[in-house]
Design a protein around this motif. Structure first.
Motif, PDB file in Angstrom:
ATOM      1  N   ALA A  88      28.219  -2.309  58.729  1.00 13.89           N
ATOM      2  CA  ALA A  88      29.057  -1.740  58.279  1.00 13.89           C
ATOM      3  C   ALA A  88      28.737  -2.336  56.389  1.00 13.89           C
ATOM      4  N   VAL A  89      27.864  -2.895  56.070  1.00  8.52           N
ATOM      5  CA  VAL A  89      27.297  -3.448  54.658  1.00  8.52           C
ATOM      6  C   VAL A  89      25.798  -2.361  54.462  1.00  8.52           C
ATOM      7  N   ASP A  90      24.934  -2.523  55.606  1.00  6.94           N
ATOM      8  CA  ASP A  90      24.061  -1.218  55.780  1.00  6.94           C
ATOM      9  C   ASP A  90      24.467  -0.158  55.571  1.00  6.94           C
ATOM     10  N   TYR A  91      25.318   0.461  56.265  1.00  3.93           N
ATOM     11  CA  TYR A  91      25.868   1.685  56.100  1.00  3.93           C
ATOM     12  C   TYR A  91      26.365   2.401  54.171  1.00  3.93           C
ATOM     13  N   LEU A  92      27.317   1.287  54.116  1.00  2.00           N
ATOM     14  CA  LEU A  92      27.461   1.509  52.779  1.00  2.00           C
ATOM     15  C   LEU A  92      26.383   1.892  52.056  1.00  2.00           C
ATOM     16  N   ALA A  93      25.539   1.406  51.778  1.00  2.00           N
ATOM     17  CA  ALA A  93      24.346   0.929  50.883  1.00  2.00           C
ATOM     18  C   ALA A  93      23.339   1.933  51.624  1.00  2.00           C
ATOM     19  N   SER A  94      23.334   2.236  52.579  1.00  2.00           N
ATOM     20  CA  SER A  94      22.554   3.716  52.644  1.00  2.00           C
ATOM     21  C   SER A  94      22.980   4.868  52.224  1.00  2.00           C
ATOM     22  N   GLY A  95      23.934   5.475  51.345  1.00  2.00           N
ATOM     23  CA  GLY A  95      24.432   6.747  50.362  1.00  2.00           C
ATOM     24  C   GLY A  95      24.004   6.243  48.753  1.00  2.00           C
ATOM     25  N   THR A  96      24.118   6.990  47.940  1.00  6.49           N
ATOM     26  CA  THR A  96      23.385   6.727  46.467  1.00  6.49           C
ATOM     27  C   THR A  96      24.903   6.604  46.178  1.00  6.49           C
ATOM     28  N   SER A  97      26.161   6.368  46.482  1.00  2.98           N
ATOM     29  CA  SER A  97      27.175   6.577  46.392  1.00  2.98           C
ATOM     30  C   SER A  97      28.478   5.842  47.306  1.00  2.98           C
ATOM     31  N   VAL A  98      28.978   4.718  46.659  1.00  3.63           N
ATOM     32  CA  VAL A  98      30.218   4.608  47.675  1.00  3.63           C
ATOM     33  C   VAL A  98      31.391   5.136  47.591  1.00  3.63           C
ATOM     34  N   VAL A  99      32.973   4.599  48.615  1.00  4.99           N
ATOM     35  CA  VAL A  99      33.963   4.926  48.294  1.00  4.99           C
ATOM     36  C   VAL A  99      34.613   4.124  49.055  1.00  4.99           C
ATOM     37  N   SER A 156      31.388 -10.085  48.922  1.00  6.85           N
ATOM     38  CA  SER A 156      30.062 -10.401  47.493  1.00  6.85           C
ATOM     39  C   SER A 156      29.367  -9.111  47.348  1.00  6.85           C
ATOM     40  N   THR A 157      28.430  -8.889  48.091  1.00  3.03           N
ATOM     41  CA  THR A 157      27.652  -7.770  47.773  1.00  3.03           C
ATOM     42  C   THR A 157      27.378  -6.717  47.504  1.00  3.03           C
ATOM     43  N   ILE A 158      29.186  -5.723  48.378  1.00  7.88           N
ATOM     44  CA  ILE A 158      29.944  -5.044  47.865  1.00  7.88           C
ATOM     45  C   ILE A 158      30.225  -4.696  46.624  1.00  7.88           C
ATOM     46  N   GLU A 159      30.757  -5.753  45.787  1.00  7.00           N
ATOM     47  CA  GLU A 159      31.917  -5.917  44.314  1.00  7.00           C
ATOM     48  C   GLU A 159      30.339  -6.074  43.142  1.00  7.00           C
ATOM     49  N   SER A 160      28.891  -6.775  43.874  1.00  6.74           N
ATOM     50  CA  SER A 160      27.774  -6.130  43.140  1.00  6.74           C
ATOM     51  C   SER A 160      27.804  -5.343  42.434  1.00  6.74           C
ATOM     52  N   TRP A 161      27.689  -3.805  43.535  1.00  2.00           N
ATOM     53  CA  TRP A 161      27.162  -2.866  43.176  1.00  2.00           C
ATOM     54  C   TRP A 161      28.131  -2.239  41.845  1.00  2.00           C
ATOM     55  N   PRO A 210      25.477   1.905  45.096  1.00  3.81           N
ATOM     56  CA  PRO A 210      24.154   0.629  45.629  1.00  3.81           C
ATOM     57  C   PRO A 210      22.773   1.020  45.005  1.00  3.81           C
ATOM     58  N   PRO A 211      22.426  -1.035  45.196  1.00  2.00           N
ATOM     59  CA  PRO A 211      21.333  -0.704  44.843  1.00  2.00           C
ATOM     60  C   PRO A 211      20.125   0.574  44.825  1.00  2.00           C
ATOM     61  N   ALA A 212      18.998   0.963  44.611  1.00  4.78           N
ATOM     62  CA  ALA A 212      18.118   1.949  44.991  1.00  4.78           C
ATOM     63  C   ALA A 212      17.599   1.586  45.873  1.00  4.78           C
ATOM     64  N   ALA A 213      17.052  -0.052  46.515  1.00  2.28           N
ATOM     65  CA  ALA A 213      16.115  -0.498  47.205  1.00  2.28           C
ATOM     66  C   ALA A 213      17.265   0.073  48.817  1.00  2.28           C
ATOM     67  N   ALA A 214      17.802  -0.686  49.039  1.00  2.00           N
ATOM     68  CA  ALA A 214      20.154  -0.581  50.241  1.00  2.00           C
ATOM     69  C   ALA A 214      19.564   1.073  50.318  1.00  2.00           C
TER      70      ALA A 214
END
Length: 511
Positions: free
Chosen positions: A445-456, A471-476, A490-494
């Motif tokens: 789930a986190v990998d998928y959400l981080a694969s975008g430039t925007s997360v909703v 914690s990871t998601i809330e850091s974005w 998400p971070p550009a690297a993610a």
């Protein structure tokens, strides 16, 4: 049934079913209109199905290109609405689909009317009127769910069967079997109804008619399933193995029975007496209905539906829709038989009393407010300024912001049911089906959400994500907000990680 005076035939054959259809449609439409409106957010599954239909319309195949834990039949039913969404925008496509499914529910009430019409006008009125306000049916038929087309096809099959089996037995058996089979490719539980149909035909019309119906059902189901079976062997895992592996729901049997027999709104601590009364009335109705051949079919369909519902591992509010139409047919058949033994005056008083009860139930239903308003246009304005893929835990965000097709055109992963991966992974890897404690789902789930430039995110929260994932998601950082709906970056690297890559390989393989 006694002959109907000529002056009354136009009313009983045209205006009465139209009035019942309008009543049924109002019970489904007005609560949504009073609540979130046609462009509001309802439960999760309807957006999954519409999103999957749009993905299919854009060349993505379920079981091969994206996960789908249901048969593909509903996706085909939704294709006209997906096409309309391509012309006018998916918010319009989704709203039109909702209206279409409400009309389908009204059509099911009309089918019940004509199924019972030759038995007696009283039975026809009772059956259609009861279905119009039967809560499990009302609940599913105001959304794009599996059950409305499945029910409509079964009822259409029953009508064809009872009108044609004596005149054209072979052809009628095949057509009826095909309609029941198509119901099964909407929802797999329809296979149980096919079994009842085959047994009924064998008992009343011989093994040749039973075999014809079974062949029609198998042929229709295979015609729909074949392209998807050929495209990916994973259909078996998703449709059968994942379904059977679901854990047992904690919902008590009394609550299930309340939902099945239409007394679900009664709190479970007070439901025992109403449930016992409903069961007793059902047994009496079944005993009466068993005196006729159509009644035996209705009893069989009701019984197998209840057996399936009692035996299923988990439980959701829409499940009792499986038994809604069979039970309404059963009760109405019994009511028609009882009414035939009453005096004219007693029958009139009983009809007035029942009409008042149904009208009162309709008023209660129409007074409800359902759904949650969604800031689709505001979210669309934010996302229009953000290039790249948009990831989300609920396809409603993409549908109502009209960005789903943009995602698909840009080659973004078609993930229409993120939480469905948890069901698949828990079975495949023998892990807990608690999303929060399933490490494979958390990583996926986190990998998928981080694969975008925007997360909703509009569905999942700390009850679904582990503390580390949350914690990871809330850091974005939050880069936009449409009322209570936040857009994170998400971070550009993610974002370059690739995430699910369509959900079918890498870390999140469903193979």
């Amino acid at each position: 049934m006694g002959s109907v005076p000529a002056a009354g035939r136009l009313w009983t054959r045209l205006w009465a079913p139209l009035a019942l259809a309008g009543f049924a449609f109002g019970c489904r439409f007005l609560p949504l209109l009073r609540g979130a409106g046609l462009f509001g957010r309802d439960t999760y599954d309807p957006s999954v199905y519409y999103g999957a239909a749009v993905a299919l319309a854009n060349g993505r195949l379920p079981y091969r290109d994206f996960l789908l834990l249901h048969p593909p039949g509903l996706l085909l039913v939704l294709q006209p609405f997906a096409w309309l969404g391509g012309l006018a925008g998916d918010p319009v496509g989704m709203a039109s689909a909702r209206l279409g499914f409400m009309a389908m529910g009204a059509g099911s009430a009309v089918l019940i009317y004509f199924i019972l019409y030759r038995q007696s006008v009283t039975a026809a009125w009772v059956g259609a009127g009861l279905y119009a306000v039967w809560f499990p049916a009302v609940y599913v038929e105001r959304m794009t769910r599996l059950e409305p087309p499945a029910t409509f096809l079964v009822l259409l099959g029953i009508l064809v069967l009872l009108r044609g089996i004596e005149r054209h037995p072979g052809r009628t058996a095949v057509i009826t079997g095909a309609l029941f089979g198509l119901s099964g490719v909407m929802k797999v539980w329809g296979a149980a109804l096919v079994l009842v149909l085959v047994i009924w035909l064998w008992y009343h019309h011989g093994w040749k008619r039973a075999l014809a119906a079974a062949s029609g059902a198998a042929g229709a189901a295979l015609a729909v399933m074949a392209p998807f079976i050929i495209a990916s062997p994973l259909w078996w895992d998703m449709l059968v193995l994942d379904l059977l592996a679901r854990s047992r729901s904690p919902v008590p049997m009394l609550a299930r029975a309340g939902d099945i027999f239409g007394v679900g709104p009664v709190p479970v601590e007070y439901a025992l007496v109403p449930v016992l009364v409903a069961v007793a009335l059902t047994v009496v109705a079944a005993a009466l209905a068993m005196r006729t051949a159509p009644g035996q079919l209705f009893v069989g369909l009701s019984a197998i539906s209840i057996v399936v519902l009692v035996g299923t591992s988990n439980w959701y509010q829409h499940y009792p829709a499986l038994s809604a139409a069979p039970l309404c047919l059963l009760y109405a058949t019994a009511a028609g038989m009882v009414a035939g033994r009453l005096s004219d005056q007693a029958r009139r008083w009983a009809s007035v009393g029942l009409a008042l009860v149904l009208a009162a139930a309709g008023v209660v239903l129409m007074a409800q407010r359902v759904g949650n308003r969604f800031p689709g246009p505001e979210l669309a304005a934010i996302l229009a300024e953000r290039p790249g893929c948009i990831t989300t835990d609920n396809p409603t965000a993409l549908i109502l912001s009209d960005t789903l097709r943009r995602n698909l055109s840009d080659g973004c992963p078609a993930v229409v049911d993120l939480t469905g991966y948890n069901i698949h992974f828990s079975r495949r890897d023998r892990l807990t089906d608690d999303r929060r404690d399933n490490p494979v789902f958390q990583r996926c789930a986190v990998d998928y959400l981080a694969s975008g430039t925007s997360v909703v995110l509009i569905r999942l929260d700390e009850g679904d994500f582990s503390p580390q994932s949350m914690s990871t998601i809330e850091s974005w950082p939050v880069v936009g907000k449409a009322r209570s709906v936040e857009v994170r970056e998400p971070p550009a690297a993610a974002a370059q990680h690739g995430g699910l890559n369509g959900g079918l390989d890498g870390t999140c393989s469903v193979g």
